[in-house]
Design an enzyme around this catalytic site. Sequence first.
Site, PDB file in Angstrom:
ATOM      1  N   THR A  17      29.291  28.214  39.037  1.00 11.39           N
ATOM      2  CA  THR A  17      29.913  26.977  39.530  1.00 11.39           C
ATOM      3  C   THR A  17      30.216  27.078  41.022  1.00 11.39           C
ATOM      4  O   THR A  17      30.857  26.195  41.594  1.00 11.39           O
ATOM      5  CB  THR A  17      31.233  26.694  38.782  1.00 11.39           C
ATOM      6  OG1 THR A  17      32.056  27.868  38.896  1.00 11.39           O
ATOM      7  CG2 THR A  17      30.991  26.401  37.318  1.00 11.39           C
ATOM      8  N   ALA A 253      39.395  32.265  45.366  1.00 12.82           N
ATOM      9  CA  ALA A 253      38.759  31.300  44.468  1.00 12.82           C
ATOM     10  C   ALA A 253      37.397  31.013  45.065  1.00 12.82           C
ATOM     11  O   ALA A 253      37.098  31.441  46.181  1.00 12.82           O
ATOM     12  CB  ALA A 253      39.596  30.034  44.388  1.00 12.82           C
ATOM     13  N   LYS A 254      36.603  30.241  44.326  1.00 11.72           N
ATOM     14  CA  LYS A 254      35.247  30.007  44.834  1.00 11.72           C
ATOM     15  C   LYS A 254      35.280  29.217  46.142  1.00 11.72           C
ATOM     16  O   LYS A 254      34.325  29.213  46.883  1.00 11.72           O
ATOM     17  CB  LYS A 254      34.412  29.307  43.767  1.00 11.72           C
ATOM     18  CG  LYS A 254      34.149  30.271  42.588  1.00 11.72           C
ATOM     19  CD  LYS A 254      32.922  29.943  41.804  1.00 11.72           C
ATOM     20  CE  LYS A 254      32.579  31.065  40.820  1.00 11.72           C
ATOM     21  NZ  LYS A 254      32.818  30.752  39.454  1.00 11.72           N
ATOM     22  N   ARG A 255      36.393  28.562  46.441  1.00 12.15           N
ATOM     23  CA  ARG A 255      36.451  27.824  47.700  1.00 12.15           C
ATOM     24  C   ARG A 255      36.660  28.750  48.905  1.00 12.15           C
ATOM     25  O   ARG A 255      36.597  28.321  50.045  1.00 12.15           O
ATOM     26  CB  ARG A 255      37.537  26.753  47.643  1.00 12.15           C
ATOM     27  CG  ARG A 255      38.912  27.277  47.362  1.00 12.15           C
ATOM     28  CD  ARG A 255      39.920  26.135  47.151  1.00 12.15           C
ATOM     29  NE  ARG A 255      41.221  26.671  46.815  1.00 12.15           N
ATOM     30  CZ  ARG A 255      41.597  27.007  45.593  1.00 12.15           C
ATOM     31  NH1 ARG A 255      40.770  26.838  44.574  1.00 12.15           N
ATOM     32  NH2 ARG A 255      42.802  27.507  45.376  1.00 12.15           N
ATOM     33  N   HIS A 256      36.944  30.039  48.660  1.00 10.02           N
ATOM     34  CA  HIS A 256      37.116  30.989  49.753  1.00 10.02           C
ATOM     35  C   HIS A 256      35.745  31.433  50.265  1.00 10.02           C
ATOM     36  O   HIS A 256      35.315  32.561  50.042  1.00 10.02           O
ATOM     37  CB  HIS A 256      37.851  32.242  49.266  1.00 10.02           C
ATOM     38  CG  HIS A 256      39.337  32.136  49.322  1.00 10.02           C
ATOM     39  ND1 HIS A 256      40.055  31.481  48.371  1.00 10.02           N
ATOM     40  CD2 HIS A 256      40.236  32.629  50.210  1.00 10.02           C
ATOM     41  CE1 HIS A 256      41.339  31.570  48.672  1.00 10.02           C
ATOM     42  NE2 HIS A 256      41.475  32.253  49.767  1.00 10.02           N
TER      43      HIS A 256
END
Length: 278
Positions: A17, A253-256
């Site tokens: 994701t 998180a994947k947003r990092h």
Amino acid sequence: MVNPPPVYRGRLAPSPTGLLHLGHARTFWTAQERARAAGGTLLLRNDDLDAARCRPEFEAAMIADLRWFGLHWEEPMVAQSGRSALYGAAFERLRETGAIYPCSCSRKDVFAAAGAPHEAADEPLYPGTCRPENLAETERARRAAGRREEHSWRFRVPDGAPVEFRDGRFGPQRAIAGREIGDFLVWRKDGGPSYQLACVVDDAGLGITEVVRGADLLLSTFRQLLLYHALGLTPPAFYHCPLVTDDKGVRLAKRHDALALRTLREQGRTPAQLRAEW
Ligand code: GLU
């Protein structure tokens, strides 16, 4: 005769994701080291059930980044999207034994009822709105006769019962059902199993002996233990890894994107250097 101890079988279970970051790499590295130390095997499970968020380009990046980091797995990758018949069978078993009930509450309803912020780390306790005893008789009968797809379905936790396990990293763990964990989703209205159900069906079905994953999933482990019990399956051992935080103490998180393995690689960092720093 005493049975020989099962051969260690671990798994890496990323979801495509987004891009994998340093936190994933660290947990997966621990999983690999534990499998190696035990002389066992490791398999790669592609947790690709969330059709709205999973993307083929993330899947390709996930495999390339895992390999770049030095992770190896035996056997061809197993994709959850190809295992729906198994999830459906587990669902039917739970339904037949009365372990689950249909629910018409949206995620928004549940958060609003609990006064919980939408970005809370874990889901709030379900207030019990759709538990059969809280419905009018006619509605209860209508739902009982309905098809699987008409509602989402929740597992009914045994209120007040302790759920316990010994974590390989953090030691003895205990939660009280109905207090720390409430009734949780096992099937979505859009027709798929929840992470909790798919994970249990696969860890049991693929013969995993130890689950190594991030400490953000500790509460989910209690939920999953209830599912193992309800399905008559033997749970694996669990080893939860401390979470990696950024320089402000915020969990990755994947947003990092700054700590995405992709980015680090493009900056010329090597896996050995990155491992030396943690
Ligand atoms: N795909 C899940 C995740 O990335 C796996 C969790 C697990 O290891 O059970 O959060």
